[in-house]
Design a protein around this motif. Structure first.
Motif, PDB file in Angstrom:
ATOM      1  N   ARG A  23      81.359  68.662  48.093  1.00 44.73           N
ATOM      2  CA  ARG A  23      82.259  67.816  47.309  1.00 44.73           C
ATOM      3  C   ARG A  23      83.547  68.571  47.035  1.00 44.73           C
ATOM      4  NH1 ARG A  23      78.295  66.312  42.454  1.00 44.73           N
ATOM      5  NH2 ARG A  23      78.142  68.578  42.528  1.00 44.73           N
ATOM      6  N   ALA A  24      84.650  67.870  47.152  1.00 42.53           N
ATOM      7  CA  ALA A  24      85.959  68.459  46.880  1.00 42.53           C
ATOM      8  C   ALA A  24      86.471  67.974  45.534  1.00 42.53           C
ATOM      9  CB  ALA A  24      86.952  68.075  47.978  1.00 42.53           C
ATOM     10  N   HIS A  25      87.226  68.836  44.862  1.00 38.49           N
ATOM     11  CA  HIS A  25      87.863  68.494  43.594  1.00 38.49           C
ATOM     12  C   HIS A  25      89.329  68.889  43.704  1.00 38.49           C
ATOM     13  CE1 HIS A  25      83.880  67.986  41.663  1.00 38.49           C
ATOM     14  NE2 HIS A  25      83.533  68.936  42.503  1.00 38.49           N
ATOM     15  N   GLY A  81      91.488  68.053  38.745  1.00 35.24           N
ATOM     16  CA  GLY A  81      90.739  68.653  39.832  1.00 35.24           C
ATOM     17  C   GLY A  81      89.778  69.725  39.372  1.00 35.24           C
ATOM     18  N   ALA A  82      89.459  69.752  38.088  1.00 35.63           N
ATOM     19  CA  ALA A  82      88.531  70.738  37.536  1.00 35.63           C
ATOM     20  C   ALA A  82      87.180  70.074  37.273  1.00 35.63           C
ATOM     21  CB  ALA A  82      89.109  71.358  36.260  1.00 35.63           C
ATOM     22  N   ASP A  97      78.867  72.579  46.189  1.00 36.22           N
ATOM     23  CA  ASP A  97      77.741  71.909  46.842  1.00 36.22           C
ATOM     24  C   ASP A  97      77.097  70.935  45.867  1.00 36.22           C
ATOM     25  OD1 ASP A  97      76.255  73.427  45.090  1.00 36.22           O
ATOM     26  OD2 ASP A  97      75.215  74.590  46.620  1.00 36.22           O
ATOM     27  N   GLN A  98      75.946  70.395  46.232  1.00 37.61           N
ATOM     28  CA  GLN A  98      75.312  69.375  45.412  1.00 37.61           C
ATOM     29  C   GLN A  98      74.727  69.928  44.115  1.00 37.61           C
ATOM     30  OE1 GLN A  98      73.139  66.211  47.794  1.00 37.61           O
ATOM     31  NE2 GLN A  98      73.414  67.715  49.417  1.00 37.61           N
ATOM     32  N   GLU A 130      93.804  61.870  48.286  1.00 41.74           N
ATOM     33  CA  GLU A 130      92.359  61.941  48.485  1.00 41.74           C
ATOM     34  C   GLU A 130      92.058  63.064  49.466  1.00 41.74           C
ATOM     35  OE1 GLU A 130      88.535  59.182  49.853  1.00 41.74           O
ATOM     36  OE2 GLU A 130      90.594  58.416  50.050  1.00 41.74           O
ATOM     37  N   VAL A 131      91.060  63.862  49.151  1.00 45.29           N
ATOM     38  CA  VAL A 131      90.637  64.953  50.024  1.00 45.29           C
ATOM     39  C   VAL A 131      89.167  64.758  50.370  1.00 45.29           C
ATOM     40  CG1 VAL A 131      90.306  67.446  50.255  1.00 45.29           C
ATOM     41  CG2 VAL A 131      92.305  66.561  49.025  1.00 45.29           C
ATOM     42  N   LYS A 132      88.834  64.882  51.641  1.00 49.46           N
ATOM     43  CA  LYS A 132      87.448  64.812  52.091  1.00 49.46           C
ATOM     44  C   LYS A 132      87.085  66.126  52.782  1.00 49.46           C
ATOM     45  CE  LYS A 132      87.441  59.781  52.731  1.00 49.46           C
ATOM     46  NZ  LYS A 132      87.208  58.662  53.688  1.00 49.46           N
ATOM     47  N   VAL A 133      85.823  66.518  52.622  1.00 48.26           N
ATOM     48  CA  VAL A 133      85.332  67.738  53.256  1.00 48.26           C
ATOM     49  C   VAL A 133      84.386  67.366  54.392  1.00 48.26           C
ATOM     50  CG1 VAL A 133      84.131  69.925  52.931  1.00 48.26           C
ATOM     51  CG2 VAL A 133      85.502  68.978  51.066  1.00 48.26           C
ATOM     52  N   VAL A 134      84.617  67.971  55.543  1.00 50.53           N
ATOM     53  CA  VAL A 134      83.723  67.817  56.693  1.00 50.53           C
ATOM     54  C   VAL A 134      82.898  69.098  56.776  1.00 50.53           C
ATOM     55  CG1 VAL A 134      83.544  67.414  59.167  1.00 50.53           C
ATOM     56  CG2 VAL A 134      85.452  66.410  57.860  1.00 50.53           C
TER      57      VAL A 134
END
Length: 310
Positions: free
Chosen positions: A298-300, A240-241, A54-55, A285-289
């Motif tokens: 946020r995705a990593h 991705g870390a 999260d943020q 690229e990965v996006k989270v809905v």
């Protein structure tokens, strides 16, 4: 109703400084089971491990396939397989003992000790220390006591061969048969004595399947340190870390966050539109809905992969 369950999950875990969303019960799926993995290509199936936070950088678990969108070289792909992972880990501690760490060495020891305290019996560990040159102090082992003892005895001195230490650690990691692998680099960010270059380590990291978490202890602000800190951040992002800056009071929370992430990754599987076996590098690229009622997430993920070549 699902949104309500998510909010409850947030409240339940807030006291620990992390987010955990309990997944709703669901019927048996007809989707194919997929193996656990770091990013790799199996025949025409690409497996992408993803971490979500999260943020406030708190790990988020309990999401479902519908919460993700995935793109291969800017082309959206259909996610055909989905799973979460909770399996043994191979973790390499890469510990800076150079002269610049003299005042913060106790913090570094504390950070290393935290990772050992939250180990599972099936996990594997090893310890690399570095100053003017890297040293494999404890090879790959499930005995955390030996590593803990060695860390407590570490003394500071000498220059800083950070890049060479990562080379040594990545080489030692090849001996592990675990599918989930990670390095945790603990340093103040200095780099002034390596034989290998930043471009060389980036090329090796790009082709590896190892997450590299970086924990900055007592960072300096001179030109040398800024250079090293920038490199640490880049390497973490590539895999991705995360790159964490941690004071002594934050070390326990940082270690816990990394542990939760490692044990709660999502794995997205898809068959690319383009299946040319040309050995070319593909960017992902990965996006989270986010589910309704939950804020921005946020995705990593590892930023890309090399296609197989015939």
């Amino acid at each position: 109703m699902f949104a309500g369950a998510l909010v409850c999950g947030l409240a339940a875990f807030g006291v620990f400084g992390q987010v955990s969303i309990e997944p709703r019960a669901r019927p048996a799926s007809n989707e194919p089971a997929i193996p656990t993995a770091s990013l790799r290509v199996d025949t025409n199936l690409v497996l992408v491990p993803v971490i979500v936070d999260d943020q406030l950088n708190r790990p988020v678990t309990g999401l479902e396939k519908e919460n993700f969108r995935l793109y291969d070289d800017r082309m959206e792909e259909v996610i055909t397989a989905f799973s979460t992972e909770d399996e043994p880990i191979a973790l390499g501690l890469v510990f800076d003992t150079s002269g610049s760490m003299s005042e913060t060495l106790p913090q570094g020891r504390q950070a290393a000790a935290q990772f050992l305290r939250i180990a599972n019996p099936e996990d594997e560990f090893f310890l690399v220390e570095f100053s003017s040159s890297p040293r494999l102090v404890i090879p790959l082992t499930s005995d955390t006591n030996s590593i803990h003892t060695e860390v407590l005895m570490s003394k500071s001195g000498g220059s800083t061969a950070l890049i060479d230490a990562l080379y040594l650690a990545l080489n030692e990691m090849k001996k592990s048969k675990k599918t989930k692998k990670a390095l945790v680099l603990i340093s103040d960010g200095g780099e002034n004595h390596s034989r290998y270059t930043p471009n060389e380590i980036k090329n090796v990291v790009r082709e590896s399947d190892v997450l590299i978490y970086t924990v900055t202890i007592g960072a300096r602000y001179d030109a040398e340190a800024r250079y090293g800190l920038g490199l640490m951040s880049q390497l973490a992002e590539m895999t991705g870390a995360h790159n964490y800056g941690a004071g002594s009071y934050e070390l326990a929370d940082t270690a816990l966050k990394i542990s939760v992430e490692l044990r709660n990754r999502y794995v997205l599987g898809y068959a690319p539109h383009e299946v040319a076996r040309d050995g070319h590098y593909h960017r992902i690229e990965v996006k989270v809905v986010p589910p309704r009622g939950l804020g921005k997430l946020r995705a990593h993920w590892r930023l890309g992969y090399y296609a197989p070549s015939d």
